[in-house]
Scaffold this motif. Structure first.
Motif, PDB file in Angstrom:
ATOM      1  N   PRO A 141       0.810  -1.225   0.000  1.00 19.99           N
ATOM      2  CA  PRO A 141       0.000   0.000   0.000  1.00 19.99           C
ATOM      3  C   PRO A 141       0.843   1.275   0.000  1.00 19.99           C
ATOM      4  CG  PRO A 141      -0.901  -1.576   1.549  1.00 19.99           C
ATOM      5  CD  PRO A 141       0.412  -2.140   1.098  1.00 19.99           C
ATOM      6  N   VAL A 142       1.954   1.248   0.751  1.00 27.56           N
ATOM      7  CA  VAL A 142       2.841   2.408   0.807  1.00 27.56           C
ATOM      8  C   VAL A 142       4.285   1.935   0.701  1.00 27.56           C
ATOM      9  CG1 VAL A 142       3.547   4.470   2.075  1.00 27.56           C
ATOM     10  CG2 VAL A 142       1.213   3.605   2.331  1.00 27.56           C
ATOM     11  N   ILE A 143       5.047   2.568  -0.176  1.00 30.23           N
ATOM     12  CA  ILE A 143       6.458   2.232  -0.384  1.00 30.23           C
ATOM     13  C   ILE A 143       7.270   3.512  -0.271  1.00 30.23           C
ATOM     14  CG2 ILE A 143       8.168   1.294  -1.999  1.00 30.23           C
ATOM     15  CD1 ILE A 143       5.807  -0.232  -3.346  1.00 30.23           C
ATOM     16  N   ALA A 144       8.399   3.426   0.406  1.00 29.34           N
ATOM     17  CA  ALA A 144       9.282   4.593   0.515  1.00 29.34           C
ATOM     18  C   ALA A 144      10.665   4.237  -0.007  1.00 29.34           C
ATOM     19  CB  ALA A 144       9.366   5.064   1.963  1.00 29.34           C
ATOM     20  N   LEU A 145      11.144   5.010  -0.972  1.00 30.38           N
ATOM     21  CA  LEU A 145      12.508   4.882  -1.481  1.00 30.38           C
ATOM     22  C   LEU A 145      13.339   5.946  -0.769  1.00 30.38           C
ATOM     23  CD1 LEU A 145      11.729   4.640  -5.313  1.00 30.38           C
ATOM     24  CD2 LEU A 145      11.846   2.790  -3.658  1.00 30.38           C
ATOM     25  N   LYS A 146      14.258   5.529   0.058  1.00 31.13           N
ATOM     26  CA  LYS A 146      14.998   6.463   0.897  1.00 31.13           C
ATOM     27  C   LYS A 146      16.425   6.702   0.411  1.00 31.13           C
ATOM     28  CE  LYS A 146      14.674   6.698   5.293  1.00 31.13           C
ATOM     29  NZ  LYS A 146      14.082   8.064   5.309  1.00 31.13           N
ATOM     30  N   ASN A 147      16.807   7.973   0.415  1.00 30.66           N
ATOM     31  CA  ASN A 147      18.177   8.395   0.132  1.00 30.66           C
ATOM     32  C   ASN A 147      18.641   8.022  -1.275  1.00 30.66           C
ATOM     33  OD1 ASN A 147      20.596   9.668   0.734  1.00 30.66           O
ATOM     34  ND2 ASN A 147      21.508   7.845   1.659  1.00 30.66           N
ATOM     35  N   VAL A 148      17.790   8.328  -2.257  1.00 29.92           N
ATOM     36  CA  VAL A 148      18.126   8.045  -3.653  1.00 29.92           C
ATOM     37  C   VAL A 148      18.576   9.317  -4.358  1.00 29.92           C
ATOM     38  CG1 VAL A 148      16.533   6.088  -3.839  1.00 29.92           C
ATOM     39  CG2 VAL A 148      15.737   8.396  -4.411  1.00 29.92           C
ATOM     40  N   THR A 149      19.257   9.125  -5.474  1.00 27.62           N
ATOM     41  CA  THR A 149      19.539  10.234  -6.388  1.00 27.62           C
ATOM     42  C   THR A 149      18.440  10.247  -7.443  1.00 27.62           C
ATOM     43  OG1 THR A 149      21.938  10.154  -6.043  1.00 27.62           O
ATOM     44  CG2 THR A 149      21.157  11.114  -8.113  1.00 27.62           C
ATOM     45  N   ILE A 150      17.882  11.432  -7.699  1.00 24.93           N
ATOM     46  CA  ILE A 150      16.760  11.540  -8.635  1.00 24.93           C
ATOM     47  C   ILE A 150      17.158  12.349  -9.867  1.00 24.93           C
ATOM     48  CG2 ILE A 150      14.456  12.515  -9.009  1.00 24.93           C
ATOM     49  CD1 ILE A 150      13.803  12.017  -6.119  1.00 24.93           C
ATOM     50  N   ILE A 151      16.913  11.765 -11.037  1.00 22.37           N
ATOM     51  CA  ILE A 151      16.914  12.507 -12.303  1.00 22.37           C
ATOM     52  C   ILE A 151      15.462  12.472 -12.747  1.00 22.37           C
ATOM     53  CG2 ILE A 151      17.872  12.702 -14.622  1.00 22.37           C
ATOM     54  CD1 ILE A 151      20.222  10.957 -13.671  1.00 22.37           C
ATOM     55  N   ASP A 152      14.747  13.582 -12.582  1.00 19.49           N
ATOM     56  CA  ASP A 152      13.277  13.521 -12.562  1.00 19.49           C
ATOM     57  C   ASP A 152      12.577  13.564 -13.912  1.00 19.49           C
ATOM     58  OD1 ASP A 152      13.361  16.209 -13.306  1.00 19.49           O
ATOM     59  OD2 ASP A 152      12.774  16.968 -11.333  1.00 19.49           O
ATOM     60  N   GLY A 153      13.307  13.725 -15.003  1.00 17.12           N
ATOM     61  CA  GLY A 153      12.673  13.702 -16.319  1.00 17.12           C
ATOM     62  C   GLY A 153      12.219  15.062 -16.814  1.00 17.12           C
ATOM     63  N   THR A 154      12.289  16.088 -15.980  1.00 17.94           N
ATOM     64  CA  THR A 154      11.867  17.423 -16.413  1.00 17.94           C
ATOM     65  C   THR A 154      12.988  18.190 -17.093  1.00 17.94           C
ATOM     66  OG1 THR A 154      12.502  18.519 -14.342  1.00 17.94           O
ATOM     67  CG2 THR A 154      10.286  17.535 -14.448  1.00 17.94           C
ATOM     68  N   GLY A 155      14.205  17.649 -17.011  1.00 15.28           N
ATOM     69  CA  GLY A 155      15.370  18.357 -17.518  1.00 15.28           C
ATOM     70  C   GLY A 155      16.067  19.165 -16.448  1.00 15.28           C
ATOM     71  N   GLY A 156      15.482  19.207 -15.253  1.00 16.71           N
ATOM     72  CA  GLY A 156      16.083  19.926 -14.134  1.00 16.71           C
ATOM     73  C   GLY A 156      17.301  19.195 -13.597  1.00 16.71           C
ATOM     74  N   PRO A 157      18.047  19.850 -12.702  1.00 14.71           N
ATOM     75  CA  PRO A 157      19.285  19.252 -12.201  1.00 14.71           C
ATOM     76  C   PRO A 157      19.065  17.990 -11.395  1.00 14.71           C
ATOM     77  CG  PRO A 157      18.719  21.230 -10.959  1.00 14.71           C
ATOM     78  CD  PRO A 157      17.787  21.181 -12.124  1.00 14.71           C
ATOM     79  N   THR A 158      20.047  17.119 -11.420  1.00 17.01           N
ATOM     80  CA  THR A 158      20.032  15.893 -10.613  1.00 17.01           C
ATOM     81  C   THR A 158      19.996  16.268  -9.136  1.00 17.01           C
ATOM     82  OG1 THR A 158      21.249  14.686 -12.310  1.00 17.01           O
ATOM     83  CG2 THR A 158      21.340  13.803 -10.062  1.00 17.01           C
ATOM     84  N   ARG A 159      19.181  15.547  -8.367  1.00 18.39           N
ATOM     85  CA  ARG A 159      19.070  15.812  -6.929  1.00 18.39           C
ATOM     86  C   ARG A 159      19.527  14.593  -6.135  1.00 18.39           C
ATOM     87  NH1 ARG A 159      12.985  17.116  -6.300  1.00 18.39           N
ATOM     88  NH2 ARG A 159      12.825  16.132  -8.346  1.00 18.39           N
ATOM     89  N   THR A 160      20.341  14.823  -5.156  1.00 22.64           N
ATOM     90  CA  THR A 160      20.857  13.736  -4.313  1.00 22.64           C
ATOM     91  C   THR A 160      20.154  13.702  -2.978  1.00 22.64           C
ATOM     92  OG1 THR A 160      22.618  15.150  -3.459  1.00 22.64           O
ATOM     93  CG2 THR A 160      23.125  13.839  -5.416  1.00 22.64           C
ATOM     94  N   ASN A 161      20.303  12.570  -2.270  1.00 22.79           N
ATOM     95  CA  ASN A 161      19.770  12.398  -0.913  1.00 22.79           C
ATOM     96  C   ASN A 161      18.279  12.736  -0.839  1.00 22.79           C
ATOM     97  OD1 ASN A 161      22.811  13.936  -0.326  1.00 22.79           O
ATOM     98  ND2 ASN A 161      22.481  11.807   0.302  1.00 22.79           N
ATOM     99  N   GLN A 162      17.512  12.047  -1.673  1.00 19.72           N
ATOM    100  CA  GLN A 162      16.074  12.289  -1.757  1.00 19.72           C
ATOM    101  C   GLN A 162      15.268  11.086  -1.271  1.00 19.72           C
ATOM    102  OE1 GLN A 162      14.603  15.441  -3.286  1.00 19.72           O
ATOM    103  NE2 GLN A 162      16.653  15.844  -2.450  1.00 19.72           N
ATOM    104  N   ASP A 163      14.091  11.370  -0.722  1.00 19.54           N
ATOM    105  CA  ASP A 163      13.120  10.333  -0.355  1.00 19.54           C
ATOM    106  C   ASP A 163      11.914  10.449  -1.274  1.00 19.54           C
ATOM    107  OD1 ASP A 163      14.749   9.553   1.715  1.00 19.54           O
ATOM    108  OD2 ASP A 163      13.575  10.547   3.288  1.00 19.54           O
ATOM    109  N   ILE A 164      11.377   9.307  -1.689  1.00 23.37           N
ATOM    110  CA  ILE A 164      10.162   9.264  -2.506  1.00 23.37           C
ATOM    111  C   ILE A 164       9.154   8.359  -1.814  1.00 23.37           C
ATOM    112  CG2 ILE A 164       9.156   8.665  -4.745  1.00 23.37           C
ATOM    113  CD1 ILE A 164      11.958   8.947  -5.967  1.00 23.37           C
ATOM    114  N   VAL A 165       7.918   8.816  -1.681  1.00 22.30           N
ATOM    115  CA  VAL A 165       6.859   7.983  -1.109  1.00 22.30           C
ATOM    116  C   VAL A 165       5.850   7.651  -2.202  1.00 22.30           C
ATOM    117  CG1 VAL A 165       5.013   7.811   0.610  1.00 22.30           C
ATOM    118  CG2 VAL A 165       7.150   8.993   1.183  1.00 22.30           C
ATOM    119  N   ILE A 166       5.536   6.364  -2.310  1.00 23.82           N
ATOM    120  CA  ILE A 166       4.543   5.868  -3.268  1.00 23.82           C
ATOM    121  C   ILE A 166       3.358   5.336  -2.476  1.00 23.82           C
ATOM    122  CG2 ILE A 166       4.066   4.185  -5.082  1.00 23.82           C
ATOM    123  CD1 ILE A 166       7.132   4.121  -5.585  1.00 23.82           C
TER     124      ILE A 166
END
Length: 475
Positions: A37-62
């Motif tokens: 039901p809920v998933i958390a990806l912790k401390n990932v590097t994100i390249i988000d697809g918008t063309g914006g800069p790469t972001r480090t040390n990120q959390d994502i909640v699904i």
């Protein structure tokens, strides 16, 4: 009392279905790595697809099938019941949206090829290679493609979301399976027939007339379908003026520079020759690019199918492990012959020419999407070639953020799906790729995909690839 029990049981089962999302058959479940039901990806590097800069040390909640939170490590509220995935040292990018794919494979035969439908391997391989949405840019077995799309949507088959195209619209040619128009057959009836069946895109091919294309575009647009074309008899400028939405294969199929080109005449050898020595600074090339931009025409770049031979992999992306031994032996023989031929050196020059031209078009503001086109000499196969494509975008000079955007959000925009997928943003579907390694520092890590999230359900990439090992060609 018995009726009450059955009613309560039904409500409980419905609640479970809603909690855990889509239900899957055993054939699909065995490849699911995580579904919660809920998933958390912790401390990932994100390249988000918008063309914006790469972001480090990120959390994502699904939550369910959606991305519900993104933020700096430790600053995102994560529910205590969430399934936690440690993302240290890992990169997350959006699921690929690829616009020139096929569910058939170009099986070589005596210098030509026969298109063979890869029903049992390609859908799996595409998802394993990070493709969560694809368009079949021309179908050999359109009914089969539609059936596969439906089976995937019903949770009975592993694969990406599929935008199914019509069969190639072609009057004549060297590939018997592709010709689909005869004499005075009604183009409008032909388009409507496939639209009624559920096809959602239209593919025009080499040998058609300008009048044909005009009628194709009018009929397709009337059914809210976009038209793409791998053209030859019609120039890019002519197609743009007629209202085409998309042109395939970068500028490698542009017949605009053939001296004295005759109307509605197709000659692929003349196209190749005219482009081979075309100066990048030719003002007519720039004018063509400006015209395509003005007419809002999207270009699909397909470098994998043109990947040269010498000094490169036999199967781009390392997909030789997927091939049945007899087929790999055949492809290896073709590779050995062509790798040391004069034609490969010419192909290499053409390959590099188109890399520069697509980069120029993009820098001018042109719309670029990508795909792999598993045809050609039989080296290009699903999944592996999609990963290779990202490496080739970097070779072409694109920054990693640009390469990911071209491979994700650009395709979603073209398919009018950008509100739902194509980038890592709160509220969008959780179509994501978890990669082991820092992709922004080492592009080869694109081959280290671990989990492919499709609508929040995580599939094990390695397990899927392993399931087709040595089987491609036995379909």
């Amino acid at each position: 009392m018995k009726k009450l029990f059955i009613t309560l049981l039904s409500v409980l089962l419905l609640s479970l279905c809603e909690t855990y999302g889509q239900q899957f058959s055993d054939a699909v479940t065995k490849f699911i790595e995580i579904q919660a039901p809920v998933i958390a990806l912790k401390n990932v590097t994100i390249i988000d697809g918008t063309g914006g800069p790469t972001r480090t040390n990120q959390d994502i909640v699904i939550t369910g099938d959606r991305i519900t939170a993104i933020g700096n490590l430790g600053l995102v509220k994560i529910p205590p019941t969430a399934k936690i995935i440690d993302g240290n040292g890992k990169t997350v990018v959006p699921g690929f949206v690829m616009l020139h794919e096929h569910l058939f494979y170009a099986k070589p035969f005596e210098g030509a090829y026969k298109a063979v439908h890869m029903t049992n391997t390609f859908p799996k391989m595409y998802l394993a290679g990070g493709v969560t949405t694809m368009r079949t840019a021309g179908s050999i077995e359109a009914n089969t493609d539609l059936n596969i799309k439906n089976l995937i949507n019903e949770g009975k088959m592993v694969g990406p979301n599929i935008d199914v195209s019509t069969p190639h619209i072609q009057r004549e040619g060297s590939i018997p399976q592709i010709q689909s128009l005869y004499g005075n057959e009604s183009i409008e009836n032909w388009i409507n027939y496939w639209a009624d069946k559920g096809v959602t895109s239209v593919k025009a091919y080499n040998n058609i007339t300008k009048d044909d294309l005009k009628r194709i575009i009018k009929a397709a647009h009337a059914r809210n379908m976009k038209v793409t074309g791998h053209l030859c008899s019609i120039t890019y400028r002519e197609a743009a003026d007629l209202g085409i939405d998309n042109l395939e294969h970068g500028f490698a199929a542009s017949s605009d520079f053939i001296p004295g080109k005759k109307e509605n005449e197709c000659d692929n050898s003349k196209i190749a020759q005219s482009l081979l020595n075309l100066d990048d600074n030719n003002p007519e090339l720039k004018k063509l690019m400006e015209h395509l931009i003005k007419k809002n025409v999207t270009i699909t770049y397909t470098p994998t199918v043109f990947d040269p031979f010498k000094g490169r992999e036999v199967i781009p992306g390392g997909g030789d492990v997927a091939m049945a031994p007899f087929l790999l032996k055949q492809i290896q023989g073709i590779y050995n012959y062509l790798a040391n031929s004069s034609s490969d050196s010419i192909s290499y020059k053409s390959f590099k020419n188109d890399m520069r031209r697509i980069k120029q078009f993009h820098s001018m503001g042109g719309k670029v999407v990508v795909g792999t086109d598993p045809t050609g000499a039989g080296r290009t196969i699903a999944g592996y070639s999609n990963q290779r494509l990202i490496e080739l975008l970097i070779e072409a000079g694109f920054k990693i953020e640009e390469a990911i955007k071209i491979s994700t959000l650009n395709g979603a925009n073209y398919l009018d799906m950008a509100k739902e997928t194509g980038s890592i943003e709160v509220g969008k579907k959780a179509d994501l790729i978890l990669i082991n390694g820092n992709l922004s520092k080492d592009i080869s890590k694109i081959r280290n995909m671990e989990i492919i999230f499709k609508s929040g359900v995580g599939f094990n990439s390695n397990k899927i690839f392993e399931s087709v090992k040595g089987k491609l060609g036995l379909d």
